[in-house]
Design a protein around this motif. Structure first.
Motif, PDB file in Angstrom:
ATOM      1  N   LYS A 394      -7.396 -66.755  10.282  1.00 28.59           N
ATOM      2  CA  LYS A 394      -6.976 -68.235  11.141  1.00 28.59           C
ATOM      3  C   LYS A 394      -5.161 -68.682  10.843  1.00 28.59           C
ATOM      4  O   LYS A 394      -4.715 -68.412  10.390  1.00 28.59           O
ATOM      5  CB  LYS A 394      -7.929 -69.368  11.631  1.00 28.59           C
ATOM      6  N   ASP A 411     -14.093 -67.438  18.477  1.00 31.42           N
ATOM      7  CA  ASP A 411     -14.149 -66.480  19.564  1.00 31.42           C
ATOM      8  C   ASP A 411     -14.531 -66.535  20.378  1.00 31.42           C
ATOM      9  O   ASP A 411     -15.439 -66.977  19.650  1.00 31.42           O
ATOM     10  CB  ASP A 411     -13.258 -65.987  18.877  1.00 31.42           C
ATOM     11  N   GLU A 420     -12.721 -60.820  23.915  1.00 34.57           N
ATOM     12  CA  GLU A 420     -11.987 -61.711  23.553  1.00 34.57           C
ATOM     13  C   GLU A 420     -11.231 -62.523  24.345  1.00 34.57           C
ATOM     14  O   GLU A 420      -9.942 -62.105  24.903  1.00 34.57           O
ATOM     15  CB  GLU A 420     -10.928 -61.620  22.213  1.00 34.57           C
ATOM     16  N   GLY A 423     -10.109 -68.272  22.223  1.00 31.66           N
ATOM     17  CA  GLY A 423      -9.294 -68.230  21.064  1.00 31.66           C
ATOM     18  C   GLY A 423     -10.043 -70.271  21.193  1.00 31.66           C
ATOM     19  O   GLY A 423      -8.239 -70.349  21.279  1.00 31.66           O
TER      20      GLY A 423
HETATM   21 MG    MG Z   1      -7.614 -64.895  19.202  1.00 31.42          MG
END
Ligand code: MG
Ligand code: 4AD
Length: 497
Positions: A394, A411, A420, A423
Motif C-alpha cells: 500500500k 478497499d 474495487e 481505496g
Molecule cells: Mg486502490
C-alpha cells in the motif's frame, strides 16, 4: 416548444417538439417517426390524409438522425414508448441527415468507439450518461449536506503519489511535471484548513493494461477529514455509497430499465450493512474449500443452463419455419438473447477454472487481482470492505497498525464482480515515520517538503478515500466495461474521438 419528458402534462393538447429522427418506418399512407429530443423518445404518427401535401413530402423524405420540428396532438397510449403518441399535423425539416453509420443492427465495439461522438445518441449510451449525471449530483449533495467544502486540486503536479509506474510525464515550462494520479495530498492540506473537504476532478494513470476497469483518465472523488480514523472513514464511505445507490434507484428507474439493469442486488444494499473484513480474513476465504466448492457448483450450474438453452434453441428453430410473422420476430429476438447468453457461458467456462486456481493459490502479501475480487464479492449482495492490508503493497502515506505489519487502509469492493470502487486509509500523521516511509519508497523528500509541513504544524489524525466515478457508473448501470461510462474515454489505444 416543449420537451418529450413533459408530454404527460400536455395530453390532448397541441405541442411542438424539436429533435431528431431516432427510428423511421413507413407503410403506405402512414409514417412512423420515433423522435428523440435529448429528454426522451416518443412515437410520432404522420398520416397522409391528415397533413398537407408539402408536409407529407417532408415526412416521406426523412432518414435516421435527420433534424426536425414536429407539431401535433399528444395522445396517451400505454403501448407506445414513453406512454404517448403524437398525431402529427405539421413537420418542418431542419436537415435531412446523410446515411447514418450507426443503424439498429449489431455493430462491433471498435466501430462504435470510433463513432463515439455519434454513439452517444443511442438509447443505452444516453441512459448511462444520465445515470452518471445523477451520481455526480448525488455525490455533491451528500457532501454539501454534511458541510464538506469542495476543492479543486492541481492537475500539473511535481511528484508521484500512487506509485511511479503509472505516471504520465509532461513538461511544465522546461521542468518535468506529472499529471495528477490523485488530489489527495492537496486534499490533506485543505482538510487542515477546513476540516472536511472533498475533491472532484480528473485523475490520470498510465497503466499499460487493457482491462474493463481501467481508464487512463478518470474522475475521482476524494473526501479528506481531519480528526477521522479508519472506522469513521469507512462509515462515511458506506453512507455515501448507500446514498448514491438510493438516489439513482429513486430518480433513474427509467434509465436503469433501458439499460436492462437487474436492480435486486442494488436494492439489497440500501437496507443492509456492508461486509467488513481484514485482508487476512479475505485471504482465508479465497483459499478455503468452501470457495472452491462454490466455483465448482457455479460451473455445474452453467452446464445445466447451457443444456437447457440449446434445447430451447432447437425447439424454436423448428417452430420458426411455420410461425406467423409476429412470432417469427419474437423467435429471432429470443435467438439473439440465447446466443449472447451462450457466449457468456462459454466465457465462464474459460474463466471459472482460472478464478479458482488464482483464489486457491493466493499467497498472503500479494495484491488481489480482478478475479480474486470477483470471487470474494460473489459471496455477498452488498459491497465488501477489506481493511488491514500488508503495509508493503500500500501507499507510503497510509498509517500502520500497532504491529507495523498492516496498513490502516480500506478497499471497497462492489458486488457482482465490479471490483474495487474505493481505496482509502487513515493517513500517517507522524513527521518522523512519514520521513522514513518516503525514504523507504525511494521517493525524493524535497518534493514532499510542503506535505511534511502538515505533520509539523498541528498534525492530527486524519483519513480519507477516493471513489472512482466510472467504476461506480459501470456498477450501477450494469455495464461490463468502463469505456461506456464516460462520454469520451481515454485509455490505452484510444485518444480519438
Ligand atoms: Mg486502490
Ligand atoms: O485506490 P486508488 O489508487 O486510491 C487513491 O488514489 C487514493 N489517493 C485515494 C484517497 O485515499 N484519497 O484509487 C481510488 C479509486 C479506485 O478504487 C478506483 O475506483 C479508481 O479510483 N481508479 C480507477 N478508475 C478507473 N481507471 C483507473 N485506472 C483507476 N485507478 C483507480
Amino acid at each position: 416548444m416543449i420537451y418529450i419528458n413533459q408530454l404527460s402534462k400536455h395530453v390532448d393538447e397541441q405541442v411542438t417538439l424539436k429533435g431528431w429522427v431516432y427510428n423511421y418506418r413507413s407503410s403506405g399512407s402512414l409514417v412512423f417517426v420515433e423522435m428523440r429530443d435529448g429528454t426522451g423518445l416518443t412515437q410520432c404518427v404522420i398520416a397522409k390524409d391528415d397533413v398537407s401535401e408539402s408536409t407529407w413530402e417532408a415526412a416521406s423524405s426523412l432518414k435516421q438522425e435527420s433534424s426536425l420540428e414536429i407539431t401535433g396532438t399528444v395522445k396517451a397510449d400505454d403501448r407506445s414508448i414513453g406512454g404517448h403518441e403524437i398525431h402529427v399535423s405539421d413537420v418542418t425539416v431542419i436537415q435531412i441527415a446523410e446515411d447514418y453509420p450507426i443503424t439498429p443492427k449489431d455493430h462491433g465495439v471498435e466501430f462504435l468507439m470510433n463513432n463515439r461522438h455519434l454513439w452517444l445518441r443511442s438509447q443505452r449510451q444516453w441512459a448511462a450518461m444520465r445515470v452518471r449525471n445523477e451520481i455526480i449530483f448525488a455525490i455533491h449533495t451528500f457532501f454539501q449536506e454534511r458541510n464538506f467544502v469542495q476543492m479543486d486540486s492541481p492537475i500539473f503536479t511535481g511528484n508521484a503519489a500512487e506509485g511511479s509506474t503509472t505516471l504520465f510525464e509532461t513538461e511544465f515550462f522546461e521542468e518535468p511535471a506529472y499529471l495528477a494520479q490523485t488530489g489527495q495530498l492537496y486534499g490533506e492540506a485543505m482538510a487542515m484548513a477546513h476540516g472536511l473537504i472533498y475533491t472532484f476532478g480528473p485523475t490520470f494513470r498510465a497503466e499499460k493494461s487493457k482491462t474493463r476497469r481501467h481508464l487512463s483518465e478518470f474522475w475521482m472523488i476524494e473526501p479528506e477529514m481531519a480528526y477521522y480514523d479508519l472506522e469513521m472513514d469507512m462509515n462515511l464511505a458506506e453512507d455515501m455509497i448507500r446514498f448514491i445507490v438510493k438516489t439513482v434507484l429513486d430518480k433513474r428507474a427509467n434509465e436503469l430499465k433501458i439499460l436492462e439493469r437487474d436492480t435486486t442486488k442494488l436494492q439489497a444494499l440500501v437496507d443492509n450493512p456492508f461486509i467488513r473484513m481484514t485482508y487476512t480474513e479475505a485471504v482465508d476465504i479465497l483459499t478455503s474449500k468452501a470457495t472452491a466448492q462454490m466455483l465448482d457448483d457455479m460451473l455445474a450450474s452453467r452446464k445445466e443452463e447451457e443444456k437447457a438453452l440449446k434445447k430451447e434453441r432447437e425447439e424454436i428453430k423448428k417452430e420458426h419455419g411455420s410461425a406467423k410473422k409476429w412470432r417469427k420476430k419474437q423467435i429471432e429476438a429470443r435467438q439473439i438473447e440465447i446466443g449472447a447468453r451462450l457466449d457468456q457461458i462459454e466465457e465462464d467456462y474459460r474463466n471459472i477454472p482460472k478464478w479458482k486456481k488464482s483464489a486457491q493459490e493466493f499467497e498472503w502479501g500479494n495484491d488481489f487481482g480482478g478475479s480474486d475480487e470477483t470471487v470474494l464479492t460473489m459471496q455477498y449482495d452488498v459491497p465488501v470492505m477489506v481493511t488491514h492490508w500488508p503495509a508493503e503493497i500500500k501507499a507510503f502515506y497510509m498509517k500502520r497498525d500497532e504491529s507495523g505489519k498492516h496498513a490502516l487502509g480500506v478497499d471497497v469492493l462492489a458486488p457482482e464482480g465490479y471490483g474495487e470502487i474505493i481505496g482509502g486509509s487513515q493517513r500517517e500523521d507522524d513527521l518522523e515515520v512519514m520521513r522514513e516511509r518516503i525514504a523507504e519508497e525511494g521517493l525524493d523528500e524535497s518534493v514532499f517538503e510542503w506535505y511534511l509541513d502538515l505533520r509539523k504544524f498541528g498534525t492530527v489524525p486524519h483519513a480519507g478515500f477516493g471513489l472512482g466515478l466510472e467504476r461506480t457508473v459501470a456498477w450501477l448501470c450494469g455495464l461490463s466495461h468502463v469505456r461506456e461510462t464516460i462520454p469520451f474515454p481515454r485509455m490505452m489505444g484510444r485518444l480519438t474521438p
